[in-house]
Design a protein around this motif. Sequence first.
Motif, PDB file in Angstrom:
ATOM      1  N   THR A 141      41.636  50.694  45.602  1.00 52.30           N
ATOM      2  CA  THR A 141      41.517  50.491  44.158  1.00 52.30           C
ATOM      3  C   THR A 141      40.984  51.695  43.404  1.00 52.30           C
ATOM      4  OG1 THR A 141      39.259  49.638  44.335  1.00 52.30           O
ATOM      5  CG2 THR A 141      41.060  48.046  44.565  1.00 52.30           C
ATOM      6  N   GLY A 142      40.339  52.613  44.113  1.00 48.43           N
ATOM      7  CA  GLY A 142      39.750  53.763  43.445  1.00 48.43           C
ATOM      8  C   GLY A 142      38.344  53.537  42.954  1.00 48.43           C
ATOM      9  N   GLU A 143      37.843  52.303  43.087  1.00 47.69           N
ATOM     10  CA  GLU A 143      36.495  52.035  42.623  1.00 47.69           C
ATOM     11  C   GLU A 143      36.008  50.739  43.268  1.00 47.69           C
ATOM     12  OE1 GLU A 143      34.000  51.652  38.435  1.00 47.69           O
ATOM     13  OE2 GLU A 143      36.128  52.139  38.447  1.00 47.69           O
TER      14      GLU A 143
ATOM     15  N   TRP B 110      42.541  44.922  42.879  1.00 50.41           N
ATOM     16  CA  TRP B 110      41.842  44.222  43.959  1.00 50.41           C
ATOM     17  C   TRP B 110      42.598  42.928  44.227  1.00 50.41           C
ATOM     18  CZ3 TRP B 110      36.211  42.013  43.265  1.00 50.41           C
ATOM     19  CH2 TRP B 110      35.789  41.450  44.479  1.00 50.41           C
TER      20      TRP B 110
ATOM     21  N   PRO C 207      45.742  48.729  36.235  1.00 48.18           N
ATOM     22  CA  PRO C 207      44.705  49.062  37.210  1.00 48.18           C
ATOM     23  C   PRO C 207      44.141  50.467  37.038  1.00 48.18           C
ATOM     24  CG  PRO C 207      46.480  47.887  38.287  1.00 48.18           C
ATOM     25  CD  PRO C 207      46.947  48.170  36.887  1.00 48.18           C
TER      26      PRO C 207
ATOM     27  N   TRP D 276      40.087  48.759  37.372  1.00 50.08           N
ATOM     28  CA  TRP D 276      40.372  48.805  38.803  1.00 50.08           C
ATOM     29  C   TRP D 276      40.433  47.426  39.449  1.00 50.08           C
ATOM     30  CZ3 TRP D 276      37.363  46.889  42.760  1.00 50.08           C
ATOM     31  CH2 TRP D 276      36.043  46.535  42.443  1.00 50.08           C
TER      32      TRP D 276
END
Length: 491
Positions: free
Chosen positions: A338-340, A160, A152, A156
Amino acid sequence: MGRVGDLLSIENPLQFNLDNYVGGTFRGKPIFDLDGVEDQIDSGRSQKVTANGKITYTFLDEGDGLIGIYNNKNYGFTAGEGLAAFSAAQEAEARDSITLWDDLVAPEFVETEGRGADIQFANSTDPAQAYAYYPSEKGGQKYLGDVFVADPAVNWTNAWLGYGGYGATTLVHELGHALGLSHPGNYNYDPDLPLSYANYAEYAQDSEQYTIMSYWSAQETGARIVNWDLLQFNNPQTPLLHDIYVIQEKYGADPTTRTGDTTYGFNSTADREVYDFDANPFPYLSIYDAGGEDTLDFSGFFGGTVLNLNDGEFSSGGSAIPSAAEINANALELYYETGEVDYIGGVDQATIDSISSRYISNNARDISIDTGYTGVNAVNYENISIAYGTMIENAVGSEYRDIIIANELDNTLTGNGGADVFVFQDGGTDTITDFLAGEDLIDLSALAGEDTAIDFGAGFLEADFDGDGAVDLTLVFDNGAELTAADVYMG
């Protein structure tokens, strides 16, 4: 069936389902029967099931020596940085994914520790999204049957997770490979190829409407399935209709899965949260059940539904569409997890209203083409299926206009609100709990002919379809409804 194009016609289609048109074509592609589908999806490779019926799995971690053969280019591995262990969230999602497959097949999945399990999970910097190696019943290289997911930190979408998350769908898909299922056609990820349904699907039903092993959206075969929580196309949440058929042909069906009386949907008793529509408001799944007297409950869905109790068929529906504030909050939460994400807030209510209005209108149009009935404003179209061989007895509709299609069992049907249509294709004895004369409708057009005779009174309807004097179908109305001829459609 105006949008079908070059399909061979059948009498009285009640659902747009390509499986019902075997021998025809769709978009120039042949429509296969289930044997043909099995030939496409079964790789011919299977896990070696132990004498006591077990398949083992494990999560590799740094202490298990993730380098060695798992990072050796001579064996086809190219992750120069080495492999990495799953996070706790990934492990939990993988266990849920295994449970979905375990419910389907006779062998039992058992988690072990350390190396050497039949299916081993790890992150990798090698795959674009993920990959898995086909298993071998004869043993062989250690990585056969193992699942590798793009870390991930690199991709990313593998963080999810949850219902409709692409990372969750990826795990179910890759486990399919680990059990010996292939893509339905001769394709694989390649950024240099023009990958598309039109270019690479070898038969009509190769889409994520029918199989989670497909690369092609359910839209390619006519379904329309949205995750309205994020205003994005949804991703499959379980093995789907054809996956269940093929995997059970390979390993045998699990005869113990939910053999008691089980409710799927709202008021769920299925012991799998994915089948609880309070927790999973926009389901995209297929249901397998091994016995008991079961119920499909759409009571909390918004806008109307098609609820088809027949195995191998699709139903349509979903919960109320969230507001702009709710959708933006969901997107922001996904970003933090998720960071994005594709967007972080910003969608306005006017945009949501415009998009949802268009989709619901298209769904209502297609349901009308399928069934002949207007006014069913479902928020998703053909997003729920019942596995071949699964018998569900009872149906509960929404507070809106529903089309409820009975099966050959003795059904108990509840329409709830709205002007509902109850469709019967088989004889027997069925019960409608809340029929409203002058508002609801009984559709007998699939059975009625020139010799048909019906009799009805307070609380009952009897039909003799072939004129032999014997009652073929009995309907009981729990509320004592008194029908008139206008309440029954004979075709």
